[in-house]
Design an enzyme around this catalytic site. Structure first.
Site, short mmCIF file in Angstrom:
data_model
loop_
_atom_site.label_atom_id
_atom_site.label_comp_id
_atom_site.label_asym_id
_atom_site.label_seq_id
_atom_site.Cartn_x
_atom_site.Cartn_y
_atom_site.Cartn_z
N ASP A 672 7.58 0.66 -2.41
CA ASP A 672 6.83 0.13 -1.21
C ASP A 672 7.65 -1.13 -0.65
O ASP A 672 8.24 -1.91 -1.35
CB ASP A 672 5.72 -0.50 -1.80
CG ASP A 672 4.75 -1.06 -0.52
OD1 ASP A 672 4.69 -2.20 -0.19
OD2 ASP A 672 3.91 -0.21 0.04
N ASN A 680 5.82 -5.54 11.40
CA ASN A 680 5.19 -4.66 12.05
C ASN A 680 4.64 -5.52 13.23
O ASN A 680 4.59 -5.40 14.30
CB ASN A 680 4.73 -3.62 11.62
CG ASN A 680 5.09 -2.19 11.61
OD1 ASN A 680 6.30 -2.01 11.94
ND2 ASN A 680 4.61 -1.19 10.93
N ASP A 689 9.71 1.51 12.44
CA ASP A 689 10.27 2.89 12.42
C ASP A 689 11.82 2.82 12.17
O ASP A 689 12.45 3.46 11.16
CB ASP A 689 10.17 3.67 13.86
CG ASP A 689 8.75 3.91 14.04
OD1 ASP A 689 7.91 3.83 12.98
OD2 ASP A 689 8.09 4.38 15.01
N GLU A 715 4.63 3.00 4.53
CA GLU A 715 5.88 2.35 3.76
C GLU A 715 6.18 2.69 2.42
O GLU A 715 7.06 1.99 1.85
CB GLU A 715 5.99 0.85 4.33
CG GLU A 715 4.88 -0.08 3.24
CD GLU A 715 3.49 -0.15 4.13
OE1 GLU A 715 2.86 -0.94 3.60
OE2 GLU A 715 3.25 0.73 4.80
#
Length: 800
Positions: A672, A680, A689, A715
């Site tokens: 993770d 983000n 991304d 993620e």
């Protein structure tokens, strides 16, 4: 000359024979060519449409799979959050039990802390008593509110079901409609509640469904953009194209950007005056799935006189209609070209035969007419008649003889008695001439026999042509049925051995590097290079057929090592504007029993046959490559290039079955990205991304070829390592953790961002006996790493 009856009869017979021959060839060949070429063009257009429909279906299946996995991930996250808060309540309860705090102090501190706890998109945790009173809630209006009778917009109770499920089962999920904190519009919400019996409390938290739908809509928009780019590049025949619309007749995708995202329900079929969109929808329900109609052209707008055909496939899941459209004249263009060439050749041959016949008849009948006129004059008593035909042929000889005969007759009348002996000698000369004429007739009979033998050879060639056409049709059917590229190689080998027995050749396929060609199939006694560079072939350099008729008469390719007695032929394989490979054929030498022209005609026939096979093979290889690409897209995550979750689950189950059989291990690493949501929120999804792409590239670079790197969702990533023990899996996880921390840096907006990861490690069978238990074990270890401060590796607990 036209007044001659014999002349007219001979000309009529020749004219009628040539005309019947030309018309027969045209009638029997043109319809067959039209039907075959049109059928092939139509099958190619339908194949492209079917491939696009399958691709859309696989994309929709990926979205639905992601929706289920995303909702499941959110549920797990709710459960982990409640577990953390439950540990906090237990800690306060233990402080009360050990006497460090009174029960009232412990409860008050616990309630105040839980009330101020926030996470995610303004989400929170609340507590309820057994009477459905909210004893802790971050919203002042709801804090200490009695919710025993409060219902959502559908009239369902909200809190009592949560309390009941938690008390009866210890934990559970419920759903209802509620307003997000700070907002007014109700949203469907899924809540996880857990029983805390020590103080007779029920704690709960939830997730709003629109968070999941937002992710799905984002992926769907990416899918639509990808499909739109594909549709913009697809061409059917010369100007045909594909487009997609929905049941509301809104144009979703179209090669013309001005038409996309518009309502074309008002666009009518000029013949039926009905909506063309409705008629396409109706055609999708028919077994043929196609619609014929009249339409205009870009260079002739407003004149709806051109026949057009559209094939339609309906995708029920997305409520989309996928259409491929092309003018029928384009499907017939190849057939029309062949028909026109056959007609032109027939006309030229007809005129040529007529000209030759006229010359031939004139050559024969003019001398005959002169001789006939002379004979009539002599019969009528004109012994002064003379024939002016000269030459060394039979007519010259005959004219000279007639002139001599007339002179002799005239002389004999005067001196008959004195010329008896001379007349005898003249007869001897005539007998000698007659013998020569008999010999000449025998020679002509021999030439006729040779002509008959030549006709027999032509009949044999026609039989060979029919055999070749049968092999080509069989090859086309087999190529249509091939599922892999290797199967097409075997089909081509069998076809060439049948078409060119005794001759050698090879099929080369372009490797992924785009520069080397490698032999994938050979036939006959082929001894040239098995692999060579693309620039070593003149045919591939020039992009067209390269032929060497005789050694020394042209540029011989470098890959041709043996010197054939006649020559060689290199035919590039091109499919959808992409070079796929090359066909190389070596021919035998001249047939000494045939003329130069016949040998040349046989060579041209072979070249045409090889080019026909190349066209079929190119189309088949291009379709198979497109099918392989669609299969690859269905198991790959489009953002990271790693395998998707569905492929991961199938692979894990397969590897566990193999490990059970071989008594070996299967390691799994769950990863993770730390603080990814915060990253983000600060820099946007595009920056996120970039991080995921860099991680995907790093994983592909730093794992073995037998390992399976997958994107689990969001993620989270999963690495499957067949044959890896717990110790080795731990070492590799630590190496990966340190490598990402020390080596990987993502540059975004001219700024470098360091990345850290939390890792959970589990191994079959010590941490789980099946794929589900193994994933739960690694996921639990991952959350332990996150709860312990992130940026670390945790090994799952061993099952005893």
């Amino acid at each position: 000359m036209f007044s001659s009856i014999l002349y007219r009869r001979i000309c009529f017979v020749i004219l009628f024979t040539v005309l019947c021959y030309s018309v027969t060839i045209y009638i029997f060949s043109v319809p067959l060519i039209n039907k075959t070429v049109y059928s092939r063009e139509e099958e190619a257009a339908k194949t492209i449409l079917d491939n696009m429909a399958e691709f859309v279906k696989s994309k929709h299946f990926s979205l639905e799979t992601y929706r289920a996995s995303a909702l499941d991930a959110h549920k797990k996250e709710l459960k982990h959050i409640i577990q953390i808060q439950e540990n906090f309540l237990k800690a306060k309860y233990n402080q009360y039990k050990t006497g460090k705090l009174t029960e009232l102090e412990a409860k008050q501190r616990a309630l105040e802390t839980l009330r101020s706890f926030k996470y995610g998109n303004n989400d929170y945790v609340w507590l309820s008593s057994y009477d459905s009173v909210l004893i802790s809630h971050p919203d002042p209006k709801l804090h200490n509110a009695d919710f025993s009778q409060v219902k959502d917009i559908d009239g369902n109770l909200i809190v009592p079901p949560m309390v009941r499920v938690a008390r009866e089962n210890g934990e559970g999920y419920t759903s209802y409609w509620w307003k997000r904190l700070g907002e007014e519009k109700p949203i469907e919400k899924i809540t996880y509640s857990r029983h805390f019996p020590q103080w007779e409390w029920v704690m709960a938290t939830g997730v709003y469904i629109d968070d999941v739908e937002a992710e799905i809509n984002s992926l769907k928009e990416k899918m639509i953009n990808e499909l739109r780019q594909m549709i913009h590049t697809i061409k059917i025949a010369r100007t045909g194209y594909m487009y997609i619309f929905d049941s509301n007749i809104n144009m979703i995708m179209h090669p013309n950007p001005n038409i996309e995202n518009t309502d074309f329900s008002s666009l009518l079929n000029p013949e039926t005056s009905k909506s063309i969109g409705r008629e396409l929808m109706a055609a999708a329900k028919t077994p043929e799935g196609k619609l014929y109609y009249k339409w205009d052209k870009p260079d002739d707008k407003g004149y709806y006189i051109y026949d057009k055909i559209s094939w339609v496939i309906y995708n029920k899941e997305l409520d989309w209609y996928i259409v491929s459209s092309v003018y029928t004249e384009e499907l017939n263009s190849s057939a029309i070209m062949l028909r026109n060439r056959i007609f032109s050749v027939s006309v030229v041959m007809f005129l040529l035969f007529i000209g030759v016949a006229i010359i031939f008849v004139n050559k024969i009948l003019v001398p005959v007419k002169k001789l006939s006129d002379m004979a009539v004059r002599v019969k009528n008593g004109d012994l002064s008649a003379q024939c002016d035909i000269t030459g060394k042929d039979e007519f010259g000889m005959l004219a000279m003889t007639f002139n001599g005969m007339v002179s002799q007759i005239k002389s004999h009348i005067k001196e008959l008695d004195s010329k008896v002996q001379e007349r005898t000698r003249e007869l001897d000369k005539k007998n000698e001439k007659l013998l020569k004429e008999i010999a000449e007739r025998n020679r002509m009979e021999l030439e006729t026999k040779k002509a008959n033998e030549k006709l027999t050879i032509w009949v044999d060639e026609l039989k060979q042509h029919n055999h070749e056409m049968s092999l080509l049709n069989q090859m086309g059917d087999m190529l249509q049925a091939c599922h892999t590229i290797d199967e097409t190689f075997r089909v081509i080998t069998e076809t060439f051995e049948g078409l060119f027995p005794g001759e050698a050749g090879s099929l080369f396929f372009l490797k992924n590097s785009g520069n080397l060609l490698e032999t994938v199939a050979t036939w006959g006694n082929y001894s040239d290079d098995d692999i060579f560079q693309r620039e070593h072939c003149w045919g591939l350099r020039r992009g067209k057929v390269h032929q060497v008729v005789k050694p020394g008469s042209g540029q011989v390719c470098q890959h041709v090592k043996a010197t054939p007695p006649f020559g060689s032929l290199c035919v590039p394989l091109v499919g959808k504007s992409e070079v796929l490979g090359m066909l190389h054929l070596r021919f035998d030498g001249y047939d000494p029993d045939l003329s130069e022209e016949e040998n040349k005609r046989l060579l041209e026939s072979k070249q045409q046959m090889v080019m026909t096979v190349a066209d079929h093979l190119s189309l088949s290889l291009a379709n198979l490559k497109l099918r392989d690409r669609l299969q690859e897209l269905s198991i790959r995550d489009p953002l990271t290039g790693l395998y998707n979750r569905r492929f991961m689950q199938e692979s894990l189950e397969r590897e566990i079955i193999t490990a059970q059989r071989d008594n070996s291990d299967v390691g799994i690493i769950m990863i993770d990205v730390d603080h990814f949501k915060e990253f983000n929120d600060n820099y946007g999804h595009e920056a996120g991304d970039v991080v995921l792409k860099e991680l995907g590239a790093y994983f592909r670079k730093n794992f073995r070829g037998g390992d399976i790197a997958c994107r689990f969702g969001g993620e989270e990533f999963t690495i499957i390592m067949p044959g890896t023990s717990l110790e080795n899996a731990h070492k590799r996880a630590e190496k990966l953790h340190l490598g990402v921390k020390n080596e990987l840096s993502v540059k975004y907006l001219d700024k470098n961002h360091n990345i850290t990861i939390s890792v959970g490690v589990a191994v079959f069978p010590v941490n789980g006996s099946n794929s589900k238990d193994l994933l739960i074990a690694s996921d639990t270890a991952l959350y332990q790493a996150k709860n312990a401060g992130r940026n670390q590796v945790v090994i799952a607990e061993i099952i005893k």
